[in-house]
Design a protein around this motif. Structure first.
Motif, PDB file in Angstrom:
ATOM      1  N   LEU B  68       7.161 -15.659   6.698  1.00 22.93           N
ATOM      2  CA  LEU B  68       8.335 -16.542   6.558  1.00 22.93           C
ATOM      3  C   LEU B  68       8.251 -17.690   7.565  1.00 22.93           C
ATOM      4  CD1 LEU B  68      11.191 -13.881   6.119  1.00 22.93           C
ATOM      5  CD2 LEU B  68      10.047 -15.204   4.325  1.00 22.93           C
ATOM      6  N   ALA B  69       7.756 -17.385   8.772  1.00 23.06           N
ATOM      7  CA  ALA B  69       7.620 -18.419   9.813  1.00 23.06           C
ATOM      8  C   ALA B  69       6.589 -19.462   9.402  1.00 23.06           C
ATOM      9  CB  ALA B  69       7.236 -17.768  11.139  1.00 23.06           C
ATOM     10  N   LYS B  70       5.576 -19.034   8.642  1.00 23.47           N
ATOM     11  CA  LYS B  70       4.567 -19.988   8.166  1.00 23.47           C
ATOM     12  C   LYS B  70       5.089 -20.827   6.994  1.00 23.47           C
ATOM     13  CE  LYS B  70       0.319 -17.774   9.652  1.00 23.47           C
ATOM     14  NZ  LYS B  70      -1.030 -17.378   9.232  1.00 23.47           N
ATOM     15  N   GLY B  71       6.200 -20.403   6.395  1.00 25.67           N
ATOM     16  CA  GLY B  71       6.794 -21.242   5.362  1.00 25.67           C
ATOM     17  C   GLY B  71       7.222 -20.544   4.083  1.00 25.67           C
ATOM     18  N   ALA B  72       6.952 -19.230   3.952  1.00 28.58           N
ATOM     19  CA  ALA B  72       7.435 -18.536   2.754  1.00 28.58           C
ATOM     20  C   ALA B  72       8.964 -18.558   2.757  1.00 28.58           C
ATOM     21  CB  ALA B  72       6.915 -17.104   2.736  1.00 28.58           C
ATOM     22  N   ASP B  73       9.563 -18.477   1.549  1.00 28.47           N
ATOM     23  CA  ASP B  73      11.002 -18.671   1.439  1.00 28.47           C
ATOM     24  C   ASP B  73      11.815 -17.403   1.637  1.00 28.47           C
ATOM     25  OD1 ASP B  73      11.147 -21.588   0.511  1.00 28.47           O
ATOM     26  OD2 ASP B  73       9.649 -20.702  -0.823  1.00 28.47           O
ATOM     27  N   ARG B  74      11.317 -16.294   1.072  1.00 26.03           N
ATOM     28  CA  ARG B  74      12.071 -15.031   1.136  1.00 26.03           C
ATOM     29  C   ARG B  74      11.101 -13.886   1.255  1.00 26.03           C
ATOM     30  NH1 ARG B  74      14.023 -13.127  -3.305  1.00 26.03           N
ATOM     31  NH2 ARG B  74      13.313 -14.671  -4.796  1.00 26.03           N
ATOM     32  N   GLY B  75      11.634 -12.723   1.681  1.00 23.19           N
ATOM     33  CA  GLY B  75      10.791 -11.540   1.753  1.00 23.19           C
ATOM     34  C   GLY B  75      11.402 -10.372   1.011  1.00 23.19           C
ATOM     35  N   VAL B  76      10.546  -9.491   0.506  1.00 23.97           N
ATOM     36  CA  VAL B  76      10.998  -8.219  -0.063  1.00 23.97           C
ATOM     37  C   VAL B  76      10.206  -7.124   0.641  1.00 23.97           C
ATOM     38  CG1 VAL B  76      11.222  -6.780  -2.130  1.00 23.97           C
ATOM     39  CG2 VAL B  76      11.454  -9.281  -2.320  1.00 23.97           C
ATOM     40  N   HIS B  77      10.920  -6.234   1.300  1.00 23.98           N
ATOM     41  CA  HIS B  77      10.267  -5.128   2.003  1.00 23.98           C
ATOM     42  C   HIS B  77      10.487  -3.836   1.210  1.00 23.98           C
ATOM     43  CE1 HIS B  77      10.309  -2.236   5.715  1.00 23.98           C
ATOM     44  NE2 HIS B  77       9.220  -2.117   4.991  1.00 23.98           N
ATOM     45  N   ILE B  78       9.392  -3.293   0.697  1.00 21.04           N
ATOM     46  CA  ILE B  78       9.468  -2.012  -0.010  1.00 21.04           C
ATOM     47  C   ILE B  78       9.295  -0.931   1.050  1.00 21.04           C
ATOM     48  CG2 ILE B  78       8.493  -0.616  -1.861  1.00 21.04           C
ATOM     49  CD1 ILE B  78       7.102  -3.339  -2.764  1.00 21.04           C
ATOM     50  N   VAL B  79      10.384  -0.219   1.318  1.00 27.08           N
ATOM     51  CA  VAL B  79      10.383   0.698   2.466  1.00 27.08           C
ATOM     52  C   VAL B  79       9.759   2.041   2.070  1.00 27.08           C
ATOM     53  CG1 VAL B  79      11.815   1.772   4.250  1.00 27.08           C
ATOM     54  CG2 VAL B  79      12.487  -0.439   3.267  1.00 27.08           C
ATOM     55  N   VAL B  80       8.580   2.309   2.625  1.00 24.91           N
ATOM     56  CA  VAL B  80       7.930   3.622   2.463  1.00 24.91           C
ATOM     57  C   VAL B  80       7.284   3.962   3.806  1.00 24.91           C
ATOM     58  CG1 VAL B  80       7.423   3.753  -0.013  1.00 24.91           C
ATOM     59  CG2 VAL B  80       5.906   2.466   1.450  1.00 24.91           C
ATOM     60  N   ASP B  81       7.469   5.206   4.235  1.00 27.53           N
ATOM     61  CA  ASP B  81       6.918   5.592   5.534  1.00 27.53           C
ATOM     62  C   ASP B  81       5.462   6.024   5.451  1.00 27.53           C
ATOM     63  OD1 ASP B  81       9.114   4.973   7.012  1.00 27.53           O
ATOM     64  OD2 ASP B  81      10.061   6.931   6.711  1.00 27.53           O
ATOM     65  N   ASN B  82       5.070   6.558   4.312  1.00 25.73           N
ATOM     66  CA  ASN B  82       3.726   7.138   4.224  1.00 25.73           C
ATOM     67  C   ASN B  82       2.886   6.467   3.145  1.00 25.73           C
ATOM     68  OD1 ASN B  82       5.705   8.132   2.671  1.00 25.73           O
ATOM     69  ND2 ASN B  82       5.260  10.290   3.031  1.00 25.73           N
ATOM     70  N   LEU B  83       2.696   5.180   3.337  1.00 21.15           N
ATOM     71  CA  LEU B  83       1.899   4.389   2.392  1.00 21.15           C
ATOM     72  C   LEU B  83       0.496   4.980   2.237  1.00 21.15           C
ATOM     73  CD1 LEU B  83       2.279   1.659   0.820  1.00 21.15           C
ATOM     74  CD2 LEU B  83       1.029   0.571   2.674  1.00 21.15           C
ATOM     75  N   HIS B  84      -0.040   5.527   3.342  1.00 21.03           N
ATOM     76  CA  HIS B  84      -1.419   6.031   3.328  1.00 21.03           C
ATOM     77  C   HIS B  84      -1.598   7.257   2.443  1.00 21.03           C
ATOM     78  CE1 HIS B  84       0.736   8.132   6.537  1.00 21.03           C
ATOM     79  NE2 HIS B  84      -0.049   9.156   6.262  1.00 21.03           N
ATOM     80  N   GLU B  85      -0.484   7.881   2.008  1.00 28.12           N
ATOM     81  CA  GLU B  85      -0.625   9.047   1.116  1.00 28.12           C
ATOM     82  C   GLU B  85      -0.756   8.623  -0.342  1.00 28.12           C
ATOM     83  OE1 GLU B  85       2.586  11.743   1.911  1.00 28.12           O
ATOM     84  OE2 GLU B  85       1.986  11.957   4.013  1.00 28.12           O
ATOM     85  N   LEU B  86      -0.552   7.341  -0.611  1.00 25.46           N
ATOM     86  CA  LEU B  86      -0.634   6.860  -1.995  1.00 25.46           C
ATOM     87  C   LEU B  86      -2.066   6.461  -2.326  1.00 25.46           C
ATOM     88  CD1 LEU B  86       2.507   4.563  -2.107  1.00 25.46           C
ATOM     89  CD2 LEU B  86       2.274   6.877  -2.995  1.00 25.46           C
ATOM     90  N   ASP B  87      -2.412   6.526  -3.617  1.00 21.76           N
ATOM     91  CA  ASP B  87      -3.694   5.979  -4.038  1.00 21.76           C
ATOM     92  C   ASP B  87      -3.466   4.537  -4.507  1.00 21.76           C
ATOM     93  OD1 ASP B  87      -2.579   6.252  -6.571  1.00 21.76           O
ATOM     94  OD2 ASP B  87      -3.641   8.113  -7.005  1.00 21.76           O
ATOM     95  N   ALA B  88      -4.546   3.890  -4.957  1.00 23.08           N
ATOM     96  CA  ALA B  88      -4.451   2.470  -5.324  1.00 23.08           C
ATOM     97  C   ALA B  88      -3.410   2.249  -6.422  1.00 23.08           C
ATOM     98  CB  ALA B  88      -5.822   1.967  -5.779  1.00 23.08           C
ATOM     99  N   LEU B  89      -3.325   3.187  -7.363  1.00 21.90           N
ATOM    100  CA  LEU B  89      -2.341   3.070  -8.444  1.00 21.90           C
ATOM    101  C   LEU B  89      -0.917   3.193  -7.887  1.00 21.90           C
ATOM    102  CD1 LEU B  89      -1.642   2.931 -11.484  1.00 21.90           C
ATOM    103  CD2 LEU B  89      -1.991   5.419 -11.596  1.00 21.90           C
ATOM    104  N   GLY B  90      -0.717   4.123  -6.968  1.00 18.37           N
ATOM    105  CA  GLY B  90       0.607   4.327  -6.379  1.00 18.37           C
ATOM    106  C   GLY B  90       1.108   3.098  -5.643  1.00 18.37           C
ATOM    107  N   VAL B  91       0.205   2.434  -4.922  1.00 24.38           N
ATOM    108  CA  VAL B  91       0.568   1.219  -4.192  1.00 24.38           C
ATOM    109  C   VAL B  91       0.929   0.112  -5.181  1.00 24.38           C
ATOM    110  CG1 VAL B  91      -0.280  -0.599  -2.655  1.00 24.38           C
ATOM    111  CG2 VAL B  91      -0.808   1.804  -2.161  1.00 24.38           C
ATOM    112  N   ALA B  92       0.097  -0.033  -6.229  1.00 26.92           N
ATOM    113  CA  ALA B  92       0.362  -1.073  -7.229  1.00 26.92           C
ATOM    114  C   ALA B  92       1.681  -0.802  -7.956  1.00 26.92           C
ATOM    115  CB  ALA B  92      -0.802  -1.156  -8.214  1.00 26.92           C
ATOM    116  N   GLN B  93       2.014   0.483  -8.161  1.00 24.48           N
ATOM    117  CA  GLN B  93       3.294   0.805  -8.824  1.00 24.48           C
ATOM    118  C   GLN B  93       4.487   0.389  -7.968  1.00 24.48           C
ATOM    119  OE1 GLN B  93       2.238   4.821  -9.824  1.00 24.48           O
ATOM    120  NE2 GLN B  93       2.265   4.401 -12.028  1.00 24.48           N
ATOM    121  N   LEU B  94       4.367   0.586  -6.653  1.00 22.73           N
ATOM    122  CA  LEU B  94       5.433   0.121  -5.744  1.00 22.73           C
ATOM    123  C   LEU B  94       5.613  -1.390  -5.872  1.00 22.73           C
ATOM    124  CD1 LEU B  94       4.695   1.836  -2.302  1.00 22.73           C
ATOM    125  CD2 LEU B  94       6.595   2.330  -3.850  1.00 22.73           C
TER     126      LEU B  94
END
Lengths: 308, 245
Positions: B68-94
């Motif tokens: 945002l400081a570099k110039g993006a307008d808005r942010g969306v934070h998908i809150v997950v604590d254990n991202l590392h437990e997901l596989d590539a498909l799980g991350v893409a689904q989020l």
């Protein structure tokens, strides 16, 4: 249980990594079949159960995904193995998703029980991947991980398979090269190659002096060429040139796989890097762990002393 | 044009491998930083909006705030604590859930992450969204409802591809010059919106075991200690064993 290997070829010329993927497939100890989009060519001489051929078509992620999904639904393999080429990276994750499974990409070792080893943190750590789902197990094999010449010869049944490519929304033009290469690194006997560790363009003089002392060609890893510090034609790696000189001296190069595939065939590899865990040391014959700003000038001087 | 950037926060490049999370410093995945820069340049040329989407624990907001400081307008934070437990498909689904809600014309992300490097997120995301994609992108030209991109192939070859919008592109590192956040940008970023979304986790079909040090394929001879002495020892090897001096 069976294995299907997706071979890659362009206008009748097989990508050498196709055979490496095939070599990995034989590690599983299961019947191995393969599929090629286009003419069977060299694959008809490999020791396969069956070679499926799909009608030739120009590459598109949509088209390849559509026809391979139909073949896999028919053949029902337990494993689908790809060479980890740029083209495979472009469509294999899509195909896996279409079939409700997940690709394990860039595998460096495949064990008989299906455990696949891949690297994390640019090659600093390995991790064992296991499949827990019921769908076909998709794997892509890293360049150089298996030896193409271990693939047995044979004369498989060639089975043409008719599949519908469906609608293709991307329109691809013919591949091109930016400019003819003025520098042919493949002809060099000695290469001094520089990476991110050099920090600033002004510091390149250090490796230029070392290269001059050795009578070597100067090369670089990708970030150096991306920054415009050296021309792109001096880049070694998957997107640059592949070299196998008598001596390859890597200065401040960590050794990400994209670089290693371009130079690991060199006869002697020498690495200078401050990080003892840098993956470049895995392929190095000789190395110095230290600050390149101290080591490189000292090495240049030592070489000049030995020469005189 | 509305552009979504899928951005990953990763351990800093020089982190010790396998260090505990509390000992790590984090940064924006470098290829994603190039994707962000490409998006900012497109917005400057075309007008529109740049939305940053990132999944992970609370620390991820630092990476979003930097974008945002570099110039993006808005942010969306998908809150997950254990991202590392997901596989590539799980991350893409989020990411799909968050991106689909934005209906962007273009989704950009880096070609791979510096930590896991599976290089699949963008391609899977496109399939889940049902839109076209292209990988290893070096240049983007917008022509109304379609885009012309320059793809990198192997061995120094390139290719132009025309895609209909919406589309997902994975960006090659080094295609542009990254900007720094300005003081004004950092100040403005504090008031920009970061929307939180609760991430829905799907069970992984592929599970990664703990990291371990790779075994060396070659026995390397390492000279250490004093740089002068190490350099002298190496030079002698080059002369008497490798025989190139």
């Amino acid at each position: 249980m069976s294995v299907l290997v997706v071979l890659e070829q362009t206008r009748g010329v097989y990508h050498r990594m196709s055979w490496e993927a095939l070599a990995a497939a034989f590690e599983l100890g299961l019947p191995v079949s393969a599929v090629v989009i286009g003419e069977p060519g060299e694959a008809a001489g490999k020791g396969l159960e069956r070679l499926y051929t799909l009608p030739a078509m120009d590459y598109s992620a949509d088209g390849y995904t559509a026809v391979l999904a139909q073949l896999i639904a028919r053949v029902q393999p337990s494993y689908v193995i790809f060479p980890h080429t740029y083209q495979v990276r472009d469509f294999a994750p899509k195909l896996a998703t279409r079939l409700g499974t997940v690709l394990v990409s860039d595998v460096v070792k495949l064990q008989a029980d299906g455990t696949a080893v891949r690297q994390h943190f640019q090659g600093k750590l390995n991790s064992d991947y296991r499949f827990t789902g019921s769908g076909p197990r998709f794997l892509s094999i890293q360049a150089g991980a298996y030896r193409a010449e271990t693939v047995p010869a044979g004369s498989p049944t060639v089975e043409p398979f008719a599949a519908d490519a469906g609608a293709v929304c991307a329109v691809s033009e013919a591949p091109f090269r930016e400019s003819s290469r003025a520098v042919d690194l493949t002809a060099a006997e000695i290469i001094v190659s520089v990476g991110r560790g050099i920090q600033e363009k002004e510091n390149l003089i250090l490796v230029e002096e070392l290269a001059a002392a050795l009578g070597a060609e100067l090369a670089a890893s990708r970030p150096i060429c991306d920054n415009g510090w050296l021309p792109m034609e001096r880049q070694v790696g998957s997107s640059g040139q592949t070299v196998a000189p008598k001596v390859y001296l890597a200065v401040g190069i960590s050794g990400a796989i994209q670089h290693l595939v371009g130079m690991k065939g060199s006869k002697s590899i020498i690495a200078i890097n401050k990080d003892p865990n840098a993956p470049i040391f895995e392929v190095a014959d000789y190395g110095i762990v230290g600050d390149l700003f101290e080591v490189v000038p000292a090495l240049t001087e030592a070489i000049l002393r030995l020469k005189s | 044009m509305k552009i979504a950037i899928a951005l990953k926060q990763v351990p800093a490049r020089d982190s010790a491998p396998g260090a505990a999370e509390s000992d790590l410093q984090f940064e924006i995945n470098e290829p994603d930083a190039y994707a962000l820069e490409a998006a900012l340049q497109l917005r400057e040329a075309q007008g529109g909006e740049v939305v940053v989407v990132s999944a992970g624990p609370a620390r991820v907001t630092t990476a979003i705030r930097e974008a945002l400081a570099k110039g993006a307008d808005r942010g969306v934070h998908i809150v997950v604590d254990n991202l590392h437990e997901l596989d590539a498909l799980g991350v893409a689904q989020l990411l799909r859930e968050a991106v689909a809600g934005e209906s962007p014309d273009l989704v950009l992300t880096g070609l791979q992450s510096d930590d896991l490097g599976s290089g699949q997120t963008g391609v899977i995301l496109a399939e889940l969204l049902g839109v076209a994609h292209a990988t290893l992108i070096m240049a983007i030209e917008v022509n109304g409802s379609s885009i012309l991109v320059k793809r990198e192939l192997e061995d120094g070859w390139f290719q132009h591809v025309t895609l209909p919008l919406p589309a997902v592109l994975t960006i090659q590192s080094g295609i542009n010059k990254l900007r720094y956040a300005t003081l004004m940008g950092i100040k403005k970023a504090k008031t920009k919106e970061i929307r939180e979304l609760a991430g829905t986790l799907t069970p992984a079909l592929v599970v990664a075991g703990p990291g371990y040090a790779p075994s060396r394929s070659k026995q390397s001879q390492i000279f250490d200690g004093d740089p002068e002495a190490a350099a002298q020892a190496l030079a002698e090897k080059l002369k008497y064993e490798v025989r190139v001096i």
